[in-house]
Design an enzyme around this catalytic site. Structure first.
Site, PDB file in Angstrom:
ATOM      1  CE  LYS A   1       4.596  65.952  60.015  1.00  0.00           C
ATOM      2  NZ  LYS A   1       5.623  65.681  60.994  1.00  0.00           N
TER       3      LYS A   1
HETATM    4  C1  LIG Z   1       7.121  65.860  61.417  1.00  0.00           C
HETATM    5  C2  LIG Z   1       8.243  64.980  61.025  1.00  0.00           C
HETATM    6  C3  LIG Z   1       9.053  64.331  61.963  1.00  0.00           C
HETATM    7  C4  LIG Z   1       9.010  64.635  63.423  1.00  0.00           C
HETATM    8  O1  LIG Z   1       7.779  64.476  63.986  1.00  0.00           O
HETATM    9  P1  LIG Z   1       7.560  65.004  65.490  1.00  0.00           P
HETATM   10  O2  LIG Z   1       6.347  64.258  65.933  1.00  0.00           O
HETATM   11  O3  LIG Z   1       7.348  66.481  65.381  1.00  0.00           O
HETATM   12  O4  LIG Z   1       8.776  64.659  66.264  1.00  0.00           O
HETATM   13  C5  LIG Z   1       9.986  63.418  61.525  1.00  0.00           C
HETATM   14  N1  LIG Z   1      10.169  63.180  60.219  1.00  0.00           N
HETATM   15  C6  LIG Z   1       9.443  63.805  59.279  1.00  0.00           C
HETATM   16  C7  LIG Z   1       9.673  63.465  57.844  1.00  0.00           C
HETATM   17  C8  LIG Z   1       8.476  64.742  59.645  1.00  0.00           C
HETATM   18  O5  LIG Z   1       7.765  65.390  58.710  1.00  0.00           O
END
Ligand SMILES: *Cc1c(COP(=O)(O)O)cnc(C)c1O
Length: 395
Positions: free
Chosen positions: A196
């Site tokens: 991210k």
């Molecule tokens: C990465 C992601 C999540 C989940 O994030 P985590 O921190 O891995 O639980 C949820 N929604 C979207 C759209 C994502 O890209």
């Protein structure tokens, strides 16, 4: 075109971890406090200050650190009282986490199509899917571009529906000049997963202005433990005393992870500037190819550029799957965001979903790929990806 065959593999995503992050993690390790403690509290305070920005009203926000965005979305819906018999609406064009959390609580999920221009949830499709059982909507700021929150918020208010933003892609993103996290929704959840726009390895942040939601999420984050429940009239709360008020979860963030987050957050504006430069360069280099470049925000709003997603046009000489293979052969990692939920066996079978019901998501999925986009990329990396794309598309 230069010979690229001897170049090292260019991964799809890589985190940027600096010496300050490393030193802070080492400090956590040496301190003896490795789970939730002072660094997590500092990270939460910093996050609220970040959202408050120049206004300085950090006390307006409750930032609750959790060990994933999935955990945060679960806590958010739980705090809103979502349960069996309720329906939660979200987009089919997302990661399964956006939807699965409603199922954890026994609620049902209604998937709806996207706006083909923005690839975010179509507000009209959201409104059309509302029933008397609908309790919440989970818009996703796809790729880092804000969903149409003014319209989604207006529809939700009109029908008495709660809004939980899945902002996993959206740090920092603005909508009408305001940062995602400070809009008018009930809860916003950010992800700090490895790929991210900032990372704590695994981690996330739940943000709300609502003190009751914050209090519930805080209790449910850690086993349903409540230290405030002690009868204040009888005595001061002894340090060893606590009460369990609900069957809570184990969703707390560690200080080791928060140590990373403290420094990543300080850099997240600079990260966005670099991601923007790389996206602008891609746009320029791909302008004459048979691809649709990602949509841009209106009115000077900020795009977090978590993903750079292109779509092949009908006159492309090669299909999406073959293109990804060609790029891989050229040493370039790509991905697809997302295989829509309506195509996955669990969602498809549980709700009897058909591709024809999601024409925009289906069409986008069949033609889309995500190119590498991260701050450790050089301009030369972008030129290399563009050259390889051009070669593959020319057949
Ligand atoms: C990465 C992601 C999540 C989940 O994030 P985590 O921190 O891995 O639980 C949820 N929604 C979207 C759209 C994502 O890209």
């Amino acid at each position: 075109m230069s010979d690229t065959s001897s170049l090292p593999f260019l991964p799809f995503a890589l985190p940027e971890i600096g010496e300050e992050e490393i030193a802070e993690v080492v400090d956590a390790l040496r301190s003896g406090w490795v789970t939730t403690g002072p660094k997590t509290r500092r990270f939460e305070a910093d996050f609220s200050a970040f959202l408050a920005g120049e206004s300085g009203h950090a006390q307006e926000f409750h930032s609750i650190a959790i060990n994933s965005a999935t955990a945060g979305l679960h806590l958010a819906l739980e705090a809103l009282g979502i349960g069996p018999g309720d329906e939660v609406i979200t987009t089919t064009h997302t990661f399964t986490a956006s939807a699965e959390v409603a199922r954890y609580l026994g609620a049902d999920v209604k998937l709806v199509d996207i706006d083909p221009a923005t690839l975010c949830i179509d507000p009209a499709a959201f409104e059309a899917a509302i029933t008397p059982r609908t309790k919440a909507v989970v818009p996703v700021h796809y790729a880092g571009l804000a969903a149409d929150m003014p319209r989604i918020g207006a529809i939700a208010r009109r029908h008495g529906i709660r809004v939980v933003e899945d902002a996993a892609h959206a740090l920092p993103t603005t909508c009408g000049g305001r940062l995602v996290g400070t809009l008018d929704s009930d809860v916003t959840v950010f992800s700090f997963y490895a790929n991210k726009t900032m990372t704590t390895g695994e981690g996330g942040m739940l943000v709300t202005r609502d003190a009751a939601i914050a209090a519930r999420a805080q209790v449910m984050r850690l086993h349903g433990i409540n230290r405030d429940a002690f009868d204040r009239f009888t005595a001061k709360v002894p340090s060893w005393y606590y009460e369990i008020v609900a069957p809570g979860f184990k969703y707390n963030l560690t200080d080791i992870a928060a140590a990373l987050g403290i420094h990543q957050l300080r850099r997240v504006r600079d990260f966005q500037v670099r991601r923007q430069q790389l996206a602008d360069l891609y746009d320029r280099l791909l302008a004459d190819l048979p691809v649709i470049c990602p949509p841009r925000p209106a009115g000077g709003d900020l795009h977090a550029w978590h993903l750079y997603v292109i779509r092949l046009t009908d006159d492309a000489a090669i299909g999406r799957d073959a293109l990804i293979e060609a790029l891989y052969a050229a040493g370039i990692g790509c991905s697809v965001h997302y295989i829509p939920l309506h195509l996955h066996p669990y969602w498809r079978e549980r709700y009897g979903l058909r591709s024809e019901d999601f024409p925009h998501s289906q069409r986008a999925y069949e033609r889309m790929l995500s190119l590498p986009l991260y701050t450790r990329m050089t301009d030369a990396d972008v030129f290399r990806v563009a050259d390889s794309l051009r070669a593959a598309l020319r057949g």
